[in-house]
Design a protein around this motif. Structure first.
Motif, PDB file in Angstrom:
ATOM      1  N   GLY A  60    -189.848 -43.213  50.961  1.00 26.75           N
ATOM      2  CA  GLY A  60    -189.623 -43.906  49.698  1.00 26.75           C
ATOM      3  C   GLY A  60    -188.213 -44.533  49.096  1.00 26.75           C
ATOM      4  N   ARG A  61    -187.175 -43.893  48.135  1.00 25.34           N
ATOM      5  CA  ARG A  61    -185.735 -43.544  47.838  1.00 25.34           C
ATOM      6  C   ARG A  61    -185.378 -43.412  47.910  1.00 25.34           C
ATOM      7  NH1 ARG A  61    -185.227 -49.491  44.072  1.00 25.34           N
ATOM      8  NH2 ARG A  61    -186.988 -51.245  45.009  1.00 25.34           N
ATOM      9  N   PHE A  62    -184.164 -42.454  48.046  1.00 21.99           N
ATOM     10  CA  PHE A  62    -183.527 -41.239  47.755  1.00 21.99           C
ATOM     11  C   PHE A  62    -182.081 -41.528  47.805  1.00 21.99           C
ATOM     12  CE2 PHE A  62    -186.804 -41.270  50.938  1.00 21.99           C
ATOM     13  CZ  PHE A  62    -187.430 -40.045  50.521  1.00 21.99           C
ATOM     14  N   LYS A  63    -181.899 -40.839  46.077  1.00 20.59           N
ATOM     15  CA  LYS A  63    -180.714 -40.712  45.967  1.00 20.59           C
ATOM     16  C   LYS A  63    -179.037 -40.048  46.239  1.00 20.59           C
ATOM     17  CE  LYS A  63    -181.659 -43.836  42.019  1.00 20.59           C
ATOM     18  NZ  LYS A  63    -181.084 -44.271  40.221  1.00 20.59           N
ATOM     19  N   LYS A  64    -178.240 -40.132  46.150  1.00 20.64           N
ATOM     20  CA  LYS A  64    -177.159 -38.870  46.616  1.00 20.64           C
ATOM     21  C   LYS A  64    -175.580 -39.619  46.267  1.00 20.64           C
ATOM     22  CE  LYS A  64    -175.122 -35.630  48.591  1.00 20.64           C
ATOM     23  NZ  LYS A  64    -175.482 -34.511  48.055  1.00 20.64           N
ATOM     24  N   PRO A  65    -175.840 -38.889  44.864  1.00 19.10           N
ATOM     25  CA  PRO A  65    -174.612 -38.954  44.472  1.00 19.10           C
ATOM     26  C   PRO A  65    -173.220 -38.739  45.014  1.00 19.10           C
ATOM     27  CG  PRO A  65    -176.354 -37.523  43.083  1.00 19.10           C
ATOM     28  CD  PRO A  65    -176.354 -37.514  44.437  1.00 19.10           C
ATOM     29  N   LEU A  66    -172.152 -39.054  44.810  1.00 21.74           N
ATOM     30  CA  LEU A  66    -170.750 -39.148  45.726  1.00 21.74           C
ATOM     31  C   LEU A  66    -169.931 -38.678  44.901  1.00 21.74           C
ATOM     32  CD1 LEU A  66    -170.919 -42.141  47.997  1.00 21.74           C
ATOM     33  CD2 LEU A  66    -171.967 -39.646  48.675  1.00 21.74           C
ATOM     34  N   LYS A  67    -168.291 -38.004  44.741  1.00 23.75           N
ATOM     35  CA  LYS A  67    -167.926 -38.054  44.412  1.00 23.75           C
ATOM     36  C   LYS A  67    -166.380 -38.946  44.947  1.00 23.75           C
ATOM     37  CE  LYS A  67    -168.760 -33.965  42.278  1.00 23.75           C
ATOM     38  NZ  LYS A  67    -168.126 -33.955  40.654  1.00 23.75           N
ATOM     39  N   ASN A  68    -165.324 -39.451  43.717  1.00 24.28           N
ATOM     40  CA  ASN A  68    -164.612 -40.172  43.822  1.00 24.28           C
ATOM     41  C   ASN A  68    -163.618 -39.247  44.736  1.00 24.28           C
ATOM     42  OD1 ASN A  68    -161.960 -42.516  44.027  1.00 24.28           O
ATOM     43  ND2 ASN A  68    -162.856 -43.045  42.555  1.00 24.28           N
ATOM     44  N   PHE A  69    -162.854 -39.044  45.472  1.00 22.56           N
ATOM     45  CA  PHE A  69    -161.124 -38.151  45.237  1.00 22.56           C
ATOM     46  C   PHE A  69    -160.552 -39.431  45.285  1.00 22.56           C
ATOM     47  CE2 PHE A  69    -157.747 -35.817  47.910  1.00 22.56           C
ATOM     48  CZ  PHE A  69    -157.306 -34.934  47.143  1.00 22.56           C
ATOM     49  N   GLN A  70    -159.378 -39.359  44.358  1.00 23.31           N
ATOM     50  CA  GLN A  70    -157.955 -39.690  43.991  1.00 23.31           C
ATOM     51  C   GLN A  70    -158.357 -41.443  44.962  1.00 23.31           C
ATOM     52  OE1 GLN A  70    -155.362 -37.598  45.843  1.00 23.31           O
ATOM     53  NE2 GLN A  70    -155.464 -36.240  44.368  1.00 23.31           N
ATOM     54  N   ASP A  71    -159.770 -42.052  44.367  1.00 27.87           N
ATOM     55  CA  ASP A  71    -160.390 -42.959  45.135  1.00 27.87           C
ATOM     56  C   ASP A  71    -158.997 -43.395  46.981  1.00 27.87           C
ATOM     57  OD1 ASP A  71    -161.023 -44.373  42.622  1.00 27.87           O
ATOM     58  OD2 ASP A  71    -158.085 -45.358  41.581  1.00 27.87           O
ATOM     59  N   LEU A  72    -159.562 -41.596  46.993  1.00 25.95           N
ATOM     60  CA  LEU A  72    -159.150 -42.685  48.701  1.00 25.95           C
ATOM     61  C   LEU A  72    -160.707 -42.009  49.008  1.00 25.95           C
ATOM     62  CD1 LEU A  72    -155.973 -40.139  48.508  1.00 25.95           C
ATOM     63  CD2 LEU A  72    -155.938 -42.877  48.933  1.00 25.95           C
ATOM     64  N   THR A  73    -161.125 -40.995  49.096  1.00 25.71           N
ATOM     65  CA  THR A  73    -162.612 -40.283  49.583  1.00 25.71           C
ATOM     66  C   THR A  73    -163.571 -41.068  49.183  1.00 25.71           C
ATOM     67  OG1 THR A  73    -160.648 -38.970  50.816  1.00 25.71           O
ATOM     68  CG2 THR A  73    -163.520 -38.913  51.173  1.00 25.71           C
ATOM     69  N   TYR A  74    -164.744 -41.156  49.689  1.00 20.84           N
ATOM     70  CA  TYR A  74    -166.116 -40.884  48.447  1.00 20.84           C
ATOM     71  C   TYR A  74    -166.351 -39.822  49.172  1.00 20.84           C
ATOM     72  CZ  TYR A  74    -165.243 -44.451  44.960  1.00 20.84           C
ATOM     73  OH  TYR A  74    -164.533 -45.270  44.135  1.00 20.84           O
TER      74      TYR A  74
END
Length: 378
Positions: A60-74
């Motif tokens: 199926g489909r699997f969602k993974k939330p990401l954190k944004n660190f100062q627009d430098l790293t996800y």
């Protein structure tokens, strides 16, 4: 491939892998389902047929939330081993390998992060196969191993990953422990593993990058229409996640990439990189600037009060225009608005469309059909 805190430019030539249809297993599962025996079969044969159950009961489909660190790293947290050991990893479409620090690494960069201990995992398998990666800034080396990798409710058994034994000092202050490459590669990459095991509804994944700390998402196996508006425009992939760019316009005039050029869609790069000559032409076209040097980057600063007067920079891709507004291609730093266009520390032969571009456009990476899709992000 990272810019500022996160500039890497590792690019591995990809090889198209043959998709294995696994028709025998599908027929077997279908027969069991038709006879209403699938559930009882899974319970009874769990120990001897784990891969059969894992492969087809969770497609199926699997969602993974990401954190944004100062627009430098996800980045996001994944788990490796049994019992699972947690790691923060950079989700990176510009590379193809998964690696995390290991207890065998004594460098400062490893000691400041979580380190994988294979002795504590009952499912770990060693390979003794060495590997190394050099990025635009930073490098590492280590050995390959096999173990269970879990991302949200998606579990992959016998996933190949790297255990670092050496890491350059550059990684010491990184917010993440390791890197999860989402690009195709010569070895079996993460996305190719998902395909071969038949875990995905579609052999693709999509990425939404938010400008806020929370809200970013990777969706394995499909798309989410709530993250974009309008139609999806599909673009053929040259290799890796590289596409052809027709030209770059400012005020309807070609100012760069006049004869066409290639571009890598790279979630692992925070800015938009390119050949020095092309980047300089863009900088000149958007207005007078002051050259600054930040770390190893060559960038430009603007007076923030001039943003309203500055033009859009338009990327023409497969006949479709993708504009970046001044607000999209600049970022504030110590009272100045710095350009998000940079030539980096070397002279590239292609563009790297990093997070600055991808925050504006929802992106779909279709491994099954070797194409990418772009749509305006909400």
């Amino acid at each position: 491939m990272k810019c500022l805190a996160i500039l890497f430019t590792f690019v591995a030539l990809s090889e198209c892998l043959v998709k294995i249809p696994l028709q025998r297993e599908k027929t077997r599962r279908g027969m069991l389902r038709e006879k209403n025996l699938l559930e009882s079969f899974q319970k009874t044969h769990h120990d001897i047929d784990t891969e059969f159950i894992t492969t087809f009961s969770k497609r199926g489909r699997f969602k993974k939330p990401l954190k944004n660190f100062q627009d430098l790293t996800y980045y996001g947290t994944i788990y490796i081993g049994t019992p699972p050991q947690p790691f923060k990893v950079l989700f990176d479409t510009g590379s193809s390998s998964l690696w995390v620090p290991s207890i065998y690494c004594k460098d400062k960069a490893c000691k400041t992060h979580h380190r994988f201990d294979p002795r504590k995992s009952s499912t770990f398998q060693g390979t003794e196969q060495p590997f190394s990666i050099k990025y635009g800034k930073g490098s590492m080396e280590g050995i390959f191993g096999l173990d269970t990798v879990k991302i949200s409710n998606l579990t992959i058994s016998d996933m190949e990953f790297g255990l670092s034994t050496r890491e350059s000092e550059y990684f010491t202050k990184s917010i993440y422990d390791g890197i999860l490459g989402l690009g195709p590669g010569r070895r079996s990459s993460f996305i190719d593993n998902l395909m071969k095991k038949g875990l995905l509804e579609k052999d693709e994944f999509s990425v939404y990058l938010s400008g806020k700390t929370d809200g970013s998402m990777v969706i394995f196996g499909g798309i989410d229409q709530s993250y974009f508006t309008g139609r999806i425009n599909w673009i053929p992939v040259k290799y890796q996640w590289r596409i052809a760019v027709d030209s770059i316009l400012v005020n309807s005039k070609k100012i760069a990439c006049r004869d066409g050029c290639q571009a890598l869609l790279d979630t692992g790069t925070s800015l938009l990189l390119g050949p020095k000559s092309e980047i300089n032409q863009i900088q000149q076209a958007v207005g007078k600037v002051r050259l600054t040097f930040a770390d190893f980057l060559h960038t430009h600063s603007f007076n923030c009060r001039n943003l309203r007067k500055m033009p859009n920079v338009v990327f023409v891709i497969n006949g479709i225009q993708y504009p970046l507004t001044p607000q999209a291609y600049t970022h504030k730093d110590n009272g100045h608005c710095k350009s998000g266009f940079s030539s980096g520390s070397k002279d590239y032969d292609h563009l790297i469309l990093g997070d600055m571009f991808l925050r504006e456009y929802y992106s779909i990476f279709d491994r099954g059909n070797n194409q990418v899709g772009l749509a305006k992000a909400v």
